[in-house]
Design an enzyme around this catalytic site. Structure first.
Site: not given
Length: 276
Positions: A43-44, A47-48, A65, A99
């Site tokens: 994800g982004s 949020v990571g 990732e 991505c």
């Protein structure tokens, strides 16, 4: 198909925006409170960071990732149309919502007119004169993302496409330039949000740089990308990007396809991800 062009400089759509930090859904919050042996997140980056912070409380290893702003360098005049077709396909597949989609292109000023013409031809060949009517062209995942993407057009000059239809959540493939792109800064501190955050949609900025060396400097001033795509016939230029930039992958004369090579490792560096 009914639709209209997205807003340009001085015009804005009435969009709903939030400046609050992202929050995981309650179910995700409950999951992050558990003692897992390993956490894998795609994800982004924002949020990571939340996922990694939660994992740190239990010293849980993580695999992240995260994507990011994957740049393109172009100077392959001899194979212009081949490069443009590969670039258009990689950028606008799934309406840019992958991505490892090319995020922005860097090239020298004299190459832009020919590159724009070749990209327009490639888009027409792949999705027709009006991609919004093509069964093969994707839609934006939801209205919130549609509004985020249309807001990115503010302060840009469209050179290809960009027609919008909110009811269909459709944005036609768009290639844009920025008035300040002759001295580009691509980083979380950039002035324009198009250069600040991952586009993750069908909007492709072209940035003017003086040389391949200048392009490498632009890349190195920002977060390390998940992928770097180099379209050149010069072995020296290939070595320049291989030896003087850092990214999850360097791909020559293609984009996106490396993720289908199951024998190759895949991952990012720093802000574009990590594997533990």
């Amino acid at each position: 198909m009914p639709g209209r062009r997205c807003p340009r400089r001085g015009r804005r759509l009435p969009v709903r925006r939030t400046r609050c930090a992202p929050r995981p859904a309650p179910r995700t919050t409950d999951l992050l409170a558990q003692r897992f042996d390993h956490i894998v997140f795609t994800g982004s980056g924002s949020v990571g960071r939340i996922v990694m912070g939660a994992a740190a409380r239990h010293l849980t290893p993580v695999t992240l990732e995260l994507g990011g702003k994957s740049p393109v360098w172009f100077d392959d005049d001899a194979r212009l149309h081949r490069a443009a077709r590969r670039l258009a396909w990689a950028k606008f597949t799934n309406a840019g919502q992958t991505c490892v989609a090319p995020d922005y292109v860097m090239t020298t000023p004299g190459r832009i007119p020919a590159l724009v013409d070749a990209l327009q031809q490639a888009i027409t060949d792949l999705w027709g004169a009006d991609p919004r009517t093509s069964r093969d062209y994707g839609r934006i995942v939801n209205e919130r993302q549609f509004d985020r993407l249309t807001a990115l057009f503010d302060g840009t000059e469209a050179v290809i496409g960009g027609e919008c239809d909110r009811a269909e959540r459709c944005i036609a493939p768009a290639v844009v330039t920025l008035p300040t792109a002759d001295h580009p800064t691509v980083s979380p501190a950039a002035v324009h949000p198009l250069l600040r955050e991952e586009v993750f949609g069908p909007v492709l900025p072209i940035l003017l740089v003086d040389s391949a060396e200048h392009a490498a400097q632009v890349i190195n001033r920002g977060d390390k990308p998940l992928a770097l795509y180099v379209f050149t016939s010069s072995a020296r230029t290939r070595r320049l990007f291989e030896q003087h930039t850092s990214s999850g992958a360097v791909v020559h004369d293609a984009s996106l396809v490396h993720v289908a090579a199951t024998g190759l490792p895949f991952g990012g560096v720093g802000a574009s991800g990590m594997v533990a």
